[in-house]
Design a protein around this motif. Structure first.
Motif, PDB file in Angstrom:
ATOM      1  N   LEU A 224      44.534  34.310  24.834  1.00  0.00           N
ATOM      2  CA  LEU A 224      44.052  32.932  24.941  1.00  0.00           C
ATOM      3  C   LEU A 224      44.853  32.004  24.042  1.00  0.00           C
ATOM      4  N   LYS A 225      45.173  32.481  22.841  1.00  0.00           N
ATOM      5  CA  LYS A 225      45.924  31.653  21.898  1.00  0.00           C
ATOM      6  C   LYS A 225      47.306  31.302  22.433  1.00  0.00           C
ATOM      7  N   VAL A 226      47.998  32.301  23.010  1.00  0.00           N
ATOM      8  CA  VAL A 226      49.333  32.049  23.555  1.00  0.00           C
ATOM      9  C   VAL A 226      49.258  31.006  24.668  1.00  0.00           C
ATOM     10  N   LEU A 227      48.283  31.153  25.555  1.00  0.00           N
ATOM     11  CA  LEU A 227      48.157  30.220  26.679  1.00  0.00           C
ATOM     12  C   LEU A 227      47.797  28.819  26.195  1.00  0.00           C
ATOM     13  N   LYS A 228      46.860  28.726  25.262  1.00  0.00           N
ATOM     14  CA  LYS A 228      46.431  27.415  24.768  1.00  0.00           C
ATOM     15  C   LYS A 228      47.536  26.736  23.966  1.00  0.00           C
ATOM     16  N   ASP A 229      48.262  27.515  23.167  1.00  0.00           N
ATOM     17  CA  ASP A 229      49.375  26.941  22.409  1.00  0.00           C
ATOM     18  C   ASP A 229      50.468  26.406  23.324  1.00  0.00           C
ATOM     19  N   ALA A 230      50.564  26.977  24.539  1.00  0.00           N
ATOM     20  CA  ALA A 230      51.566  26.518  25.502  1.00  0.00           C
ATOM     21  C   ALA A 230      51.055  25.353  26.336  1.00  0.00           C
ATOM     22  N   GLY A 231      49.817  24.912  26.069  1.00  0.00           N
ATOM     23  CA  GLY A 231      49.289  23.739  26.755  1.00  0.00           C
ATOM     24  C   GLY A 231      48.349  24.031  27.901  1.00  0.00           C
ATOM     25  N   TYR A 232      47.985  25.297  28.100  1.00  0.00           N
ATOM     26  CA  TYR A 232      47.084  25.666  29.194  1.00  0.00           C
ATOM     27  C   TYR A 232      45.662  25.765  28.663  1.00  0.00           C
ATOM     28  N   GLN A 233      44.764  24.999  29.259  1.00  0.00           N
ATOM     29  CA  GLN A 233      43.389  24.944  28.776  1.00  0.00           C
ATOM     30  C   GLN A 233      42.365  25.388  29.807  1.00  0.00           C
ATOM     31  N   ASN A 234      42.764  25.438  31.084  1.00  0.00           N
ATOM     32  CA  ASN A 234      41.825  25.783  32.157  1.00  0.00           C
ATOM     33  C   ASN A 234      41.752  27.305  32.294  1.00  0.00           C
ATOM     34  N   ILE A 235      41.023  27.908  31.371  1.00  0.00           N
ATOM     35  CA  ILE A 235      40.989  29.370  31.264  1.00  0.00           C
ATOM     36  C   ILE A 235      39.541  29.845  31.354  1.00  0.00           C
ATOM     37  N   GLU A 236      39.285  30.741  32.298  1.00  0.00           N
ATOM     38  CA  GLU A 236      37.977  31.392  32.377  1.00  0.00           C
ATOM     39  C   GLU A 236      38.134  32.813  31.864  1.00  0.00           C
ATOM     40  N   ASN A 237      37.402  33.143  30.827  1.00  0.00           N
ATOM     41  CA  ASN A 237      37.538  34.430  30.150  1.00  0.00           C
ATOM     42  C   ASN A 237      36.242  35.215  30.312  1.00  0.00           C
ATOM     43  N   ILE A 238      36.298  36.321  31.053  1.00  0.00           N
ATOM     44  CA  ILE A 238      35.120  37.130  31.358  1.00  0.00           C
ATOM     45  C   ILE A 238      35.274  38.495  30.687  1.00  0.00           C
ATOM     46  N   SER A 239      34.221  38.988  30.088  1.00  0.00           N
ATOM     47  CA  SER A 239      34.311  40.174  29.242  1.00  0.00           C
ATOM     48  C   SER A 239      34.299  41.491  30.001  1.00  0.00           C
ATOM     49  N   HIS A 240      34.104  41.455  31.308  1.00  0.00           N
ATOM     50  CA  HIS A 240      33.966  42.697  32.067  1.00  0.00           C
ATOM     51  C   HIS A 240      34.724  42.592  33.388  1.00  0.00           C
ATOM     52  N   ALA A 241      34.823  43.736  34.067  1.00  0.00           N
ATOM     53  CA  ALA A 241      35.414  43.749  35.405  1.00  0.00           C
ATOM     54  C   ALA A 241      34.390  43.235  36.416  1.00  0.00           C
ATOM     55  N   LEU A 242      34.885  42.757  37.549  1.00  0.00           N
ATOM     56  CA  LEU A 242      34.016  42.242  38.603  1.00  0.00           C
ATOM     57  C   LEU A 242      34.040  43.196  39.795  1.00  0.00           C
ATOM     58  N   ASP A 243      32.905  43.271  40.506  1.00  0.00           N
ATOM     59  CA  ASP A 243      32.951  44.052  41.744  1.00  0.00           C
ATOM     60  C   ASP A 243      33.732  43.257  42.783  1.00  0.00           C
ATOM     61  N   GLN A 244      34.045  43.875  43.899  1.00  0.00           N
ATOM     62  CA  GLN A 244      34.977  43.269  44.847  1.00  0.00           C
ATOM     63  C   GLN A 244      34.513  41.915  45.357  1.00  0.00           C
ATOM     64  N   ASP A 245      33.230  41.781  45.686  1.00  0.00           N
ATOM     65  CA  ASP A 245      32.737  40.511  46.224  1.00  0.00           C
ATOM     66  C   ASP A 245      32.851  39.392  45.190  1.00  0.00           C
ATOM     67  N   GLU A 246      32.456  39.697  43.944  1.00  0.00           N
ATOM     68  CA  GLU A 246      32.580  38.698  42.873  1.00  0.00           C
ATOM     69  C   GLU A 246      34.039  38.343  42.630  1.00  0.00           C
ATOM     70  N   LEU A 247      34.899  39.361  42.646  1.00  0.00           N
ATOM     71  CA  LEU A 247      36.315  39.144  42.398  1.00  0.00           C
ATOM     72  C   LEU A 247      36.935  38.262  43.472  1.00  0.00           C
ATOM     73  N   ILE A 248      36.602  38.526  44.717  1.00  0.00           N
ATOM     74  CA  ILE A 248      37.129  37.725  45.823  1.00  0.00           C
ATOM     75  C   ILE A 248      36.720  36.265  45.664  1.00  0.00           C
ATOM     76  N   GLU A 249      35.485  36.036  45.257  1.00  0.00           N
ATOM     77  CA  GLU A 249      35.014  34.654  45.080  1.00  0.00           C
ATOM     78  C   GLU A 249      35.715  33.972  43.911  1.00  0.00           C
ATOM     79  N   LYS A 250      35.879  34.692  42.802  1.00  0.00           N
ATOM     80  CA  LYS A 250      36.485  34.100  41.600  1.00  0.00           C
ATOM     81  C   LYS A 250      37.979  33.843  41.770  1.00  0.00           C
ATOM     82  N   ILE A 251      38.650  34.729  42.502  1.00  0.00           N
ATOM     83  CA  ILE A 251      40.106  34.665  42.555  1.00  0.00           C
ATOM     84  C   ILE A 251      40.611  33.577  43.503  1.00  0.00           C
TER      85      ILE A 251
END
Length: 408
Positions: free
Chosen positions: A23-50
């Motif tokens: 997150l630090k590398v991305l934010k230092d480079a100017g990227y702020q639109n970051i969604e950080n999730i602590s776990h893996a997603l099942d396929q349906d959730e992943l398809i929706e998020k991606i």
């Protein structure tokens, strides 16, 4: 087709609790639109998020199949924050014009240290003694308990992890032999042997450090275990598919192998809530760990830096150096230019077609680099900033185009 997006519009989806360094590398480079999730997603959730993600960062549990990638219309980059990339359909990603990055060296030390520690514990009979004491016993004995000094460790695969383990093992007074499909310069006093069979019949302890390839699939089965020395030990911290678990179980039951340490398995739980099933669970003389060879804070910190930096370099410059499935292109920026990133089907005549179209439109190419891999070509071009819109219009007429992006 896509124009250059402002950095606040580029969306990163990070899964499985990646280290804060990412997150630090991305934010230092100017990227702020970051969604950080602590776990893996099942396929349906992943398809929706991606669906709305431009970059996705994962570890080993997330499965990026062709079906999932077909829903990722905006995705331009995948980062595996680990060594392995078998959780991604690499061919599908390349076909869709998506480079995949990983961290092949950042957890080298962590894995090598774990393997050396396991070798010491196996030789001292610690797993069995530990289990006995936990059950109230007191198995104080020197039977089958030895120092590792003077023992021969056989390393199968002399890459970044195998070679570092070689140095650590030698510092403990061990003799090191190794086998690799390539001729590799030994470190220290290590000796390369000509065949896997020679290594297995010579080594007191055998440890695997090979990639997951068709040639390494179940490379250790009954035939290979039969070559191992009586009273030897076996370690696998490479890939679960390299070992036929039932055959390992049989050789442990026979007593020919006195113990083993296994960190990777053909089938692993998808979450901590799923029970781990394996016939190896019944052995007190086997160390079983949940795929944690690279799971140290130091390794995860380094991985976070390495893969996030590759994201930034690709997003900012189109740099695909070290991508595992994609043509590798890296050229320096020129002042006063806009950069076009053209991903296309790898067929004859695309480059000459583009150069002809640009010449007819009086567009001067100031820098250009093309590389191909498989069915995909990747062309990076710098043009005068006044010509970039016209250049994009010309590229739209190239039928072989998979996707094109302009960097301002």
């Amino acid at each position: 087709m896509a124009l250059s997006l402002q950095k606040d519009k580029i969306r990163f989806l990070l899964l499985e609790g990646l280290h804060d360094n990412a997150l630090k590398v991305l934010k230092d480079a100017g990227y702020q639109n970051i969604e950080n999730i602590s776990h893996a997603l099942d396929q349906d959730e992943l398809i929706e998020k991606i669906k709305d993600a431009h970059f996705i960062g994962i570890r080993s549990r997330t499965q990026l199949t062709r079906e999932v990638l077909e829903h990722a219309q905006k995705l331009i980059g995948i980062g595996c924050f680990c060594i392995g990339t078998n959780q991604v359909d690499l061919d599908a990603a390349r076909e869709f014009g998506i480079p995949v990055f990983n961290a092949p060296f950042s957890n080298t030390r962590s894995v090598a240290e774990l393997v050396l520690a396991e070798a010491i514990m196996l030789y001292r009979g610690i797993p069995e003694k530990n289990a006995t004491v936990h059950r109230g016993g007191w198995g104080k004995s020197a039977t089958n308990s030895h120092e590792v000094r003077g023992k021969t460790i056989g390393i199968v695969g002399y890459g970044s992890i195998g070679s570092q383990l070689s140095v650590l093992a030698e510092s403990f007074g061990m003799k090191v032999i190794y086998h690799d499909v390539l001729t590799k310069l030994p470190l220290g006093n290590a000796v390369q042997v000509a065949s896997l069979e020679e290594l297995l019949s010579t080594a007191d302890i055998v440890t695997l450090h090979v990639p997951e390839l068709p040639s390494t699939r179940y490379m250790m089965k009954a035939e290979q275990f039969a070559h191992m020395k009586e009273g030897s030990y076996f370690i696998n911290a490479a890939r679960g598919t390299c070992v036929e678990i039932d055959d390992l179980t049989a050789v442990l039951e026979s007593g020919k192998i006195l113990g083993a340490a296994i960190d990777v398995f053909p089938k692993e739980p998808k979450s901590a809530d799923e029970e781990f099933e394996s016939p190896l669970r019944k052995f007190d003389n086997v160390i079983l760990t949940p795929h944690i060879g690279g799971s140290t804070q130091e390794a995860q910190a380094n991985i976070g830096l390495e893969v996030a930096d590759k994201f930034v370099r690709y997003s900012d410059q189109g740099n695909t150096a070290t991508a595992v499935n994609f043509p590798e292109v890296s050229i320096p920026f020129k002042e006063g230019t806009h950069r076009l990133l053209h991903i296309h089907k790898n067929v004859p005549g695309v480059l000459s077609q583009i150069n002809r179209l640009f010449a007819e439109a009086n567009i001067n190419i100031l820098a250009q680099s093309l590389m191909t891999e498989g069915d995909v070509g990747y062309l990076v071009m710098d043009v005068d900033y006044n010509d970039s819109t016209a250049a994009l219009d010309q590229l739209k007429d190239v039928q072989e185009t998979i996707r094109v992006r302009i960097l301002f």
